[in-house]
Every structure is written in structure tokens, then in C-alpha cells.
Design a protein around this motif. Structure first.
Motif, PDB file in Angstrom:
ATOM      1  N   TYR A  43     -10.653  -9.666  -7.909  1.00 12.22           N
ATOM      2  CA  TYR A  43     -10.287 -10.600  -8.972  1.00 12.22           C
ATOM      3  C   TYR A  43      -8.784 -10.590  -9.226  1.00 12.22           C
ATOM      4  N   HIS A  44      -8.197  -9.413  -9.268  1.00  6.31           N
ATOM      5  CA  HIS A  44      -6.759  -9.321  -9.536  1.00  6.31           C
ATOM      6  C   HIS A  44      -5.921  -9.760  -8.342  1.00  6.31           C
ATOM      7  N   LEU A  45      -6.513  -9.741  -7.159  1.00  6.76           N
ATOM      8  CA  LEU A  45      -5.771 -10.167  -5.964  1.00  6.76           C
ATOM      9  C   LEU A  45      -5.889 -11.669  -5.702  1.00  6.76           C
ATOM     10  N   ILE A  46      -6.704 -12.367  -6.491  1.00  3.98           N
ATOM     11  CA  ILE A  46      -6.871 -13.811  -6.264  1.00  3.98           C
ATOM     12  C   ILE A  46      -5.533 -14.530  -6.371  1.00  3.98           C
ATOM     13  N   GLU A  47      -4.832 -14.243  -7.471  1.00  7.08           N
ATOM     14  CA  GLU A  47      -3.600 -14.989  -7.740  1.00  7.08           C
ATOM     15  C   GLU A  47      -2.424 -14.569  -6.880  1.00  7.08           C
ATOM     16  N   LYS A  48      -2.286 -13.233  -6.733  1.00  2.00           N
ATOM     17  CA  LYS A  48      -1.125 -12.782  -5.969  1.00  2.00           C
ATOM     18  C   LYS A  48      -1.330 -11.399  -5.349  1.00  2.00           C
ATOM     19  N   THR A  49      -0.532 -11.177  -4.349  1.00  2.36           N
ATOM     20  CA  THR A  49      -0.423  -9.871  -3.718  1.00  2.36           C
ATOM     21  C   THR A  49       0.003  -8.851  -4.770  1.00  2.36           C
ATOM     22  N   LEU A  50      -0.575  -7.654  -4.715  1.00  4.27           N
ATOM     23  CA  LEU A  50      -0.200  -6.627  -5.687  1.00  4.27           C
ATOM     24  C   LEU A  50       0.045  -5.294  -4.989  1.00  4.27           C
ATOM     25  N   ARG A  51       0.948  -4.523  -5.553  1.00  3.45           N
ATOM     26  CA  ARG A  51       1.179  -3.178  -5.059  1.00  3.45           C
ATOM     27  C   ARG A  51       0.152  -2.237  -5.670  1.00  3.45           C
ATOM     28  N   LEU A  79     -11.897  -7.643   3.840  1.00  2.00           N
ATOM     29  CA  LEU A  79     -11.661  -8.541   2.708  1.00  2.00           C
ATOM     30  C   LEU A  79     -10.211  -8.499   2.233  1.00  2.00           C
ATOM     31  N   ILE A  80      -9.556  -7.370   2.404  1.00  2.51           N
ATOM     32  CA  ILE A  80      -8.152  -7.265   2.016  1.00  2.51           C
ATOM     33  C   ILE A  80      -7.342  -6.664   3.161  1.00  2.51           C
ATOM     34  N   LYS A  81      -6.008  -6.858   3.045  1.00  4.10           N
ATOM     35  CA  LYS A  81      -5.093  -6.345   4.063  1.00  4.10           C
ATOM     36  C   LYS A  81      -4.070  -5.472   3.366  1.00  4.10           C
ATOM     37  N   ARG A  82      -3.822  -4.315   3.953  1.00  4.53           N
ATOM     38  CA  ARG A  82      -2.850  -3.374   3.428  1.00  4.53           C
ATOM     39  C   ARG A  82      -1.586  -3.486   4.264  1.00  4.53           C
ATOM     40  N   LYS A  83      -0.451  -3.649   3.599  1.00  2.00           N
ATOM     41  CA  LYS A  83       0.808  -3.771   4.324  1.00  2.00           C
ATOM     42  C   LYS A  83       1.837  -2.779   3.770  1.00  2.00           C
ATOM     43  N   VAL A  84       2.366  -1.964   4.658  1.00  2.00           N
ATOM     44  CA  VAL A  84       3.332  -0.935   4.260  1.00  2.00           C
ATOM     45  C   VAL A  84       4.732  -1.417   4.603  1.00  2.00           C
ATOM     46  N   TYR A  85       5.659  -1.282   3.642  1.00  2.00           N
ATOM     47  CA  TYR A  85       7.010  -1.777   3.846  1.00  2.00           C
ATOM     48  C   TYR A  85       8.050  -0.691   4.097  1.00  2.00           C
ATOM     49  N   THR A  86       7.705   0.557   3.761  1.00  2.00           N
ATOM     50  CA  THR A  86       8.671   1.638   3.942  1.00  2.00           C
ATOM     51  C   THR A  86       7.991   2.809   4.638  1.00  2.00           C
ATOM     52  N   PRO A  89       8.803   7.995   1.221  1.00  4.39           N
ATOM     53  CA  PRO A  89       8.606   7.818  -0.225  1.00  4.39           C
ATOM     54  C   PRO A  89       9.926   7.479  -0.915  1.00  4.39           C
ATOM     55  N   PRO A  90       9.890   6.758  -2.007  1.00  3.46           N
ATOM     56  CA  PRO A  90       8.692   6.107  -2.578  1.00  3.46           C
ATOM     57  C   PRO A  90       8.216   4.947  -1.720  1.00  3.46           C
ATOM     58  N   LEU A  91       6.969   5.038  -1.338  1.00  5.54           N
ATOM     59  CA  LEU A  91       6.359   4.020  -0.493  1.00  5.54           C
ATOM     60  C   LEU A  91       6.233   2.673  -1.186  1.00  5.54           C
ATOM     61  N   LYS A  92       6.317   1.624  -0.398  1.00  2.86           N
ATOM     62  CA  LYS A  92       5.977   0.308  -0.922  1.00  2.86           C
ATOM     63  C   LYS A  92       4.801  -0.233  -0.118  1.00  2.86           C
ATOM     64  N   VAL A  93       3.686  -0.406  -0.794  1.00  2.00           N
ATOM     65  CA  VAL A  93       2.474  -0.865  -0.139  1.00  2.00           C
ATOM     66  C   VAL A  93       1.934  -2.072  -0.893  1.00  2.00           C
ATOM     67  N   GLU A  94       1.610  -3.105  -0.157  1.00  3.95           N
ATOM     68  CA  GLU A  94       1.055  -4.293  -0.807  1.00  3.95           C
ATOM     69  C   GLU A  94      -0.356  -4.585  -0.312  1.00  3.95           C
ATOM     70  N   TYR A  95      -1.178  -5.077  -1.234  1.00  5.05           N
ATOM     71  CA  TYR A  95      -2.536  -5.471  -0.892  1.00  5.05           C
ATOM     72  C   TYR A  95      -2.705  -6.967  -1.143  1.00  5.05           C
ATOM     73  N   ARG A  96      -3.328  -7.630  -0.173  1.00  6.93           N
ATOM     74  CA  ARG A  96      -3.592  -9.067  -0.334  1.00  6.93           C
ATOM     75  C   ARG A  96      -4.952  -9.428   0.241  1.00  6.93           C
ATOM     76  N   LEU A  97      -5.498 -10.555  -0.192  1.00  7.74           N
ATOM     77  CA  LEU A  97      -6.768 -11.030   0.356  1.00  7.74           C
ATOM     78  C   LEU A  97      -6.557 -11.534   1.780  1.00  7.74           C
ATOM     79  N   THR A  98      -7.502 -11.250   2.656  1.00 10.31           N
ATOM     80  CA  THR A  98      -7.507 -11.860   3.986  1.00 10.31           C
ATOM     81  C   THR A  98      -8.163 -13.243   3.879  1.00 10.31           C
ATOM     82  N   ASP A  99      -8.175 -13.984   4.983  1.00 10.91           N
ATOM     83  CA  ASP A  99      -8.867 -15.284   4.967  1.00 10.91           C
ATOM     84  C   ASP A  99     -10.343 -15.094   4.647  1.00 10.91           C
TER      85      ASP A  99
END
Lengths: 125, 125
Positions: A43-51, A79-86, A89-99
Motif C-alpha cells: 500500500y505504501h509503495l503504490i504512490e512512490k518508491t520508498l527507502r 512483487l517488489i524490487k530492491r535496489k541498492v545505491y551505495t 554504510p550508511p546504505l541507501k536502499v530503495e524498494y519499488r513495485l515491479t510490473d
DNA sequence: TTTTGCAACTATAATTTTTATAGTAATTAA
DNA sequence: TTAATTACTATAAAAATTATAGTTGCAAAA
């Protein structure tokens, strides 16, 4: 196995998804989005990608371990995709809905709407 | 309580239903119909009233204890009604949706439909 | 007539899931 | 220099779910 307690359902009657067997389509869906927290995450990932920590702020009553485990399970089910940016630490990880995850949006929205209507009808008490 | 691990959400921000607090409307709905079996029970009760053993036949993989507990919980939340027809064994007991439970029919149907579409798309394997 | 079966459960114990609490690494802010 | 931050993991306790067996009276089968 004791036929007194178990009405055997043949494997052919069962529905299968990702190695698990379900007795009906409703149970298949609940196997994927059931449990206390999965739909809340989606539900929280519907609108936007979140860390990770943004999700935690939206869901203040879930424990870290459970949030971690549920995110992993949602990722495994595609259902979701995990993306690591760094890498450090401090890690930056984002979660978003897949198709595939996005095909659940109308359902998740209906789930949220029903909860909303209950609160409106019964006055949040 | 350690603010390092808990972002306190005030009771006012929480949604309430039957004495329980939920962080959002999606979690409220899942608090009521979540878990592995509740929607499956409701799904089978959409079309018709069913007796305990008829439900069991529809849901061959749930255990008796869990089925019993879930039926009780659904009754407590006012979604289903239990009606006893005999006073001595063999008992005749029927379960049916209440008017409140019926407000869930479109949602339960959507849950079943999504599961159905997954099976159709991914070929039941 | 004795045994078996049925309906709708409950009891007990084991297993799995969820919660509670604390700990980690490397970087930046106070 | 100390504290805060990020995205987790570790360990143990509590809660939910499963596995298996047992209960009550009646009816049908052997």
C-alpha cells in the motif's frame, strides 16, 4: 494420514504458484499478500518508491525483523524490487513495485478503501 | 521504549476497530480478514450457507483447530453468523455471512479473481 | 447386538511466524 | 568527541498455526 481427519485433495485439484500448493484461488492470493504486514508495505509503495527507513516510519508498529523478512518474501514472489545505491554504510536502499506487483494496485486499493469505510461507518472506535 | 527503534505514533493517529489499533486502513482490513484462512472461509460462504463439515471439505488443508478458531474470530468481528439447529449430537451447525460480512463480497471476489488471473498467466506451475 | 461412523467440535503438544530488544558498520552532524 | 544515521542481523520470547487424538450421543451396518 487418517481419512477420518483428512479429506484428501489430489495435487491436480490444487493450484500451484512458486512451488506452493493452494486449495483455491483466494488462498493463493492470500498466500502471497496475506499475513499482517505485506499489504501494508505494498500500500505504501503504490504512490512512490520508498527507502527502508521511510517504510519504517509509515509502519511504526512493525518490528525490524518482520519488516526485513516480509520485504524479502515480497521480493522473492516478484512483487517488489530492491535496489541498492551505495556499497558502504550508511546504505541507501530503495524498494519499488515491479510490473507484477503493480497488477495488485486495484486490489490493495480496495483493501484500503474497505478499511476506510469501516472507520467512517463505525466512527474510529 | 527506545526512540532509536520506535517512532511513536500517537493513539490519535491510529485507526481503531473493536478495541484494536491499526496504523492505516489497509492494516485495519488485514487485521480483520488477514491470516491464512479467513478470506478462504468468507469466499466459500459467498454463495451459500455451509455447515462446519462442508467448509472442511472445501478447505481440506486447514486443521480443525484453526478452522474452529478462525470461525470464532470471524463471528466475533461480526462477519459471519453461527446458527445451531440441534441440541444433541450429531449437531447441525450452519455458518452464513452477516450483512456486515456481505459488504466484503466485492473485495473477496477481487482477491479470488487476482489469484485466478495469476494461475491463468503463469500456467498453474 | 455390538461395532462403526458421523457431526462439530476441544485438548495437548510441536512447529512456524511474529515480536522484543540489542547489536553492527561506516559516515556525517553537533 | 560524541551522538546520530542507515539498513539491516542475532537471539530469545511470545503468539499463531499445525498435527494428532479424543469427546458426545445418535443412526446405520455387520
Amino acid at each position: 494420514m487418517d481419512s477420518r481427519y483428512y479429506m484428501e485433495k489430489t495435487e491436480q485439484n490444487m493450484l500451484h504458484f512458486r512451488g506452493k500448493a493452494y486449495p483455491c484461488c483466494a488462498s493463493l492470493t492470500m498466500g502471497i499478500i496475506g499475513g499482517k504486514w505485506k499489504t501494508v508495505i505494498l500500500y505504501h509503495l503504490i504512490e512512490k518508491t520508498l527507502r527502508y527507513n521511510e517504510l519504517r516510519k509509515e509502519m511504526p508498529t512493525v518490528t525490524e525483523r518482520t519488516l526485513s523478512l516480509q520485504l524479502k518474501s515480497l521480493e522473492e514472489d516478484g512483487l517488489i524490487k530492491r535496489k541498492v545505491y551505495t556499497s558502504k554504510p550508511p546504505l541507501k536502499v530503495e524498494y519499488r513495485l515491479t510490473d507484477f506487483g503493480k497488477t495488485l494496485i486495484p486490489l490493495i486499493q480496495s483493501i484500503a478503501d474497505w478499511g476506510d469505510s469501516v472507520v467512517k461507518t463505525y466512527g474510529n472506535k
